[in-house]
Scaffold this motif. Structure first.
Motif, short mmCIF file in Angstrom:
data_model
loop_
_atom_site.label_atom_id
_atom_site.label_comp_id
_atom_site.label_asym_id
_atom_site.label_seq_id
_atom_site.Cartn_x
_atom_site.Cartn_y
_atom_site.Cartn_z
N PRO A 60 0.84 -1.22 0.00
CA PRO A 60 0.00 0.00 0.00
C PRO A 60 0.86 1.26 0.00
O PRO A 60 2.01 1.24 0.45
N PRO A 61 0.35 2.34 -0.50
CA PRO A 61 1.13 3.59 -0.48
C PRO A 61 1.39 4.05 0.95
O PRO A 61 0.65 3.71 1.88
N ALA A 62 2.43 4.83 1.10
CA ALA A 62 2.80 5.33 2.43
C ALA A 62 1.70 6.23 2.98
O ALA A 62 0.91 6.82 2.24
N ARG A 63 1.67 6.34 4.31
CA ARG A 63 0.62 7.13 4.96
C ARG A 63 0.71 8.60 4.56
O ARG A 63 -0.32 9.26 4.39
N TRP A 64 1.93 9.10 4.41
CA TRP A 64 2.04 10.52 4.07
C TRP A 64 1.52 10.78 2.66
O TRP A 64 0.99 11.86 2.39
N ARG A 65 1.62 9.79 1.77
CA ARG A 65 1.08 9.96 0.43
C ARG A 65 -0.46 9.96 0.47
O ARG A 65 -1.11 10.70 -0.26
N LEU A 66 -1.03 9.10 1.32
CA LEU A 66 -2.48 9.09 1.47
C LEU A 66 -2.99 10.40 2.06
O LEU A 66 -4.00 10.97 1.61
N ARG A 98 10.60 -1.62 -7.28
CA ARG A 98 11.12 -0.72 -8.31
C ARG A 98 12.15 -1.44 -9.18
O ARG A 98 13.03 -2.13 -8.68
N ILE A 99 12.02 -1.30 -10.49
CA ILE A 99 12.98 -1.89 -11.42
C ILE A 99 14.25 -1.03 -11.43
O ILE A 99 14.21 0.14 -11.78
N ARG A 100 15.33 -1.63 -11.02
CA ARG A 100 16.60 -0.90 -11.04
C ARG A 100 17.38 -1.14 -12.32
O ARG A 100 18.14 -0.28 -12.76
N ARG A 101 17.20 -2.33 -12.91
CA ARG A 101 17.93 -2.63 -14.14
C ARG A 101 17.25 -3.79 -14.86
O ARG A 101 16.81 -4.76 -14.24
N LEU A 102 17.15 -3.68 -16.17
CA LEU A 102 16.65 -4.75 -17.03
C LEU A 102 17.73 -5.05 -18.07
O LEU A 102 18.02 -4.22 -18.93
N ARG A 103 18.33 -6.23 -17.94
CA ARG A 103 19.48 -6.56 -18.79
C ARG A 103 19.17 -7.81 -19.62
O ARG A 103 18.88 -8.87 -19.06
N PRO A 104 19.25 -7.72 -20.95
CA PRO A 104 19.07 -8.92 -21.77
C PRO A 104 20.33 -9.78 -21.79
O PRO A 104 21.45 -9.26 -21.71
N THR A 105 20.16 -11.08 -21.88
CA THR A 105 21.27 -12.02 -21.98
C THR A 105 21.02 -12.93 -23.18
O THR A 105 19.99 -12.86 -23.84
N ARG A 106 21.97 -13.83 -23.42
CA ARG A 106 21.85 -14.74 -24.56
C ARG A 106 20.78 -15.80 -24.35
O ARG A 106 20.39 -16.49 -25.30
N THR A 107 20.27 -15.93 -23.12
CA THR A 107 19.25 -16.94 -22.85
C THR A 107 17.97 -16.36 -22.26
O THR A 107 16.98 -17.08 -22.16
N GLY A 108 17.97 -15.10 -21.86
CA GLY A 108 16.77 -14.55 -21.25
C GLY A 108 16.95 -13.11 -20.82
O GLY A 108 17.67 -12.33 -21.47
N LEU A 109 16.31 -12.75 -19.72
CA LEU A 109 16.37 -11.41 -19.17
C LEU A 109 16.77 -11.49 -17.70
O LEU A 109 16.40 -12.44 -17.00
N VAL A 110 17.49 -10.49 -17.24
CA VAL A 110 17.85 -10.37 -15.84
C VAL A 110 17.23 -9.08 -15.32
O VAL A 110 17.54 -7.99 -15.80
N LEU A 111 16.35 -9.23 -14.34
CA LEU A 111 15.61 -8.10 -13.79
C LEU A 111 16.07 -7.89 -12.35
O LEU A 111 15.94 -8.79 -11.52
N ARG A 112 16.63 -6.73 -12.08
CA ARG A 112 17.07 -6.41 -10.72
C ARG A 112 16.05 -5.48 -10.08
O ARG A 112 15.77 -4.40 -10.60
N LEU A 113 15.50 -5.92 -8.95
CA LEU A 113 14.41 -5.21 -8.29
C LEU A 113 14.84 -4.69 -6.93
O LEU A 113 15.58 -5.37 -6.20
N LYS A 114 14.35 -3.51 -6.58
CA LYS A 114 14.52 -2.94 -5.25
C LYS A 114 13.21 -3.13 -4.49
O LYS A 114 12.16 -2.58 -4.87
N LEU A 115 13.25 -3.93 -3.43
CA LEU A 115 12.04 -4.25 -2.69
C LEU A 115 11.54 -3.04 -1.92
O LEU A 115 12.32 -2.19 -1.46
N ARG A 116 10.24 -3.00 -1.76
CA ARG A 116 9.61 -1.96 -0.95
C ARG A 116 9.65 -2.36 0.52
O ARG A 116 9.80 -3.54 0.85
N PRO A 117 9.52 -1.39 1.43
CA PRO A 117 9.47 -1.74 2.86
C PRO A 117 8.35 -2.72 3.16
O PRO A 117 7.20 -2.53 2.72
N GLY A 118 8.68 -3.78 3.86
CA GLY A 118 7.70 -4.81 4.19
C GLY A 118 7.74 -6.02 3.28
O GLY A 118 7.13 -7.05 3.61
N GLN A 119 8.43 -5.92 2.17
CA GLN A 119 8.55 -7.06 1.26
C GLN A 119 9.75 -7.90 1.60
O GLN A 119 10.71 -7.43 2.23
#
Length: 450
Positions: A55-61, A78-99
């Motif tokens: 859920p969005p932060a309380r201050w945003r609400l 949040r997506i920090r980086r999307l990198r293609p490779t010879r076999t697929g994709l590498v997705l680097r994610l920044k987790l939100r608080p609580g995840q």
């Protein structure tokens, strides 16, 4: 308009043909672009459907209510980086608080379906950052190793993982390993890839092949010592134990424990010694460990105890002396006698090809990764070379080694035969590399006596 339609049909036909015959080429030409667009367009809705939003932060609400703005939507990682490779994709994610990283791992199968990918795996890079690797096609169906791999001392590429990354055998990190597999499961091909990776390195190869040497003796020009019977194996292992004691004496004399030597320079194993004094590391390959543990007479039982004791000593103490074990077999269980479970406890790396029984799978993974046991016994017979690889950390992967014929392995060993070191302790066991003697038919099969 007609020309455009014809060109479009040809492109679609070429894409379909590539996807059927050459999935790797299809991925590099068409698949990677389509998959990246699909991930970026569907990302927010897929994460929301998979329960990976917060859920969005309380201050945003509060700000939205105060300014009479629409309520903010839940936020995905949040997506920090999307990198293609010879076999697929590498997705680097920044987790939100609580995840948590386990939330991503639990949703891997749903992400695979939602993004129309072949496979999705995840791992934690550091606190709050998760790397999601997505493969666009079945990389283990037709294994193609990358042209360039990261090689360093005592670390060789041997197989490809299901996420498209290279599976390395790192002896500095995992000194000893156990490899199991039933007949025609691909265990021999895995062993050939291991020898092929070690052949160019400055390492001594020692083989124990009690099947009269049919697996390892063709590669004899790159081996410093070979044994083809339990009696010879017992003597060879005793020689290795004696070498281990000599190496420890060398390390002790070169430890340089004085007040004017920094702690980082104090020698505790062969890799801390100066290069000119460093003994050659030794990799011991045992092709069928059950042949060393079986016995029928009292004399064979004494020989068996001698062999298992030597293997346990090498497994417990050999790492610092630069002696590493590769134990292979079709069957590995407590019924092989005393000392077997003690030996298994020292074998950190575990690789299991197709197995005929659950007991062997439990011996391989039951103490480190129980969930890998079911995966090991479900390997189909038609997928030769497919294996489950794990270690004491509890993680495991599906891997498959590229097919290497015996002729290819022999040619590679012959090419690097000049790198075979002569170790004084192993001179009596140095294999002869002359021409093979002609086999003489038995009297029963001889035409003259028919």
């Amino acid at each position: 308009m007609t020309a455009f339609t014809v060109a479009l049909v040809l492109v679609v036909a070429a894409a379909g043909l590539l996807r059927w015959r050459r999935p790797a080429w299809y991925w590099l030409v068409f698949g990677v672009t389509l998959a990246a667009l699909r991930v970026l367009v569907r990302y927010r809705s897929v994460m929301d459907a998979c329960g990976l939003t917060v859920p969005p932060a309380r201050w945003r609400l509060s700000l939205a209510r105060a300014t009479n703005q629409p309520i903010p939507e839940p936020r995905p990682p949040r997506i920090r980086r999307l990198r293609p490779t010879r076999t697929g994709l590498v997705l680097r994610l920044k987790l939100r608080p609580g995840q948590d990283v386990f939330d991503i791992a639990a949703a891997s199968d749903r992400l695979r379906h939602s993004f129309s990918m072949f496979g999705v795996t995840s791992r934690e890079v550091r606190s709050g950052v998760v790397e999601v690797r997505m493969t666009g096609y079945d990389v283990l169906k037709r294994v193609q190793m990358p042209a360039e791999t990261e090689t360093r001392a005592m670390r060789v590429p041997v197989a490809l993982r299901e996420d498209g990354s290279v599976h390395y055998r790192d002896y500095r990190a995992i000194p000893h390993a156990l490899t199991l597999g039933a007949t025609e499961s691909g265990k021999s091909v895995y062993q050939r890839n291991l020898v092929a990776g070690l052949a160019p390195l400055d390492v001594a190869l020692v083989g124990i092949d009690c099947k009269q040497g049919v697996e390892l003796f063709p590669l004899a020009r790159r081996f410093s010592a070979l044994a083809d019977s339990p009696d010879t194996a017992a003597e060879l292992l005793d020689a290795l134990v004696a070498r281990m004691a000599d190496v420890y004496r060398l390390i002790r004399t070169q430890q340089r424990i004085t007040v004017d030597v920094p702690d980082a320079e104090i020698a505790a194993d062969i890799w801390d010694l100066p290069k000119e004094l460093r003994p050659t590391p030794v990799v011991v390959l045992v092709d069928e460990v059950a042949e060393l543990a079986l016995y029928a007479t009292k004399e064979e039982e004494r020989r068996r105890d001698r062999i298992i004791t030597a293997l346990v000593r090498l497994a417990q103490l050999g790492r610092a002396a630069g002696i590493y074990l590769e134990i292979c077999g079709q069957r590995f269980g407590s019924e092989l006698g005393k000392g077997i479970t003690m030996l298994r406890a020292q074998l950190t790396g575990r690789t299991a090809h197709r197995l005929n029984d659950e007991t062997s799978a439990n011996m391989a993974f039951g103490d480190i990764a129980p969930d890998a046991v079911l995966a090991a016994i479900q390997i189909p017979a038609e997928l030769r070379g497919l294996a489950i690889a794990g270690d004491a950390s509890g993680g495991w992967h599906r891997i498959r080694a590229p097919h290497t014929s015996l002729r290819q392995a022999v040619n590679l060993c012959n090419r690097y035969a000049d790198r075979t070191p002569d170790l004084p302790e192993l001179v009596p066991f140095r294999p002869t590399t002359g021409t093979a003697t002609e086999l003489v038919p038995s009297a029963k099969a001889s035409p003259a006596t028919a």
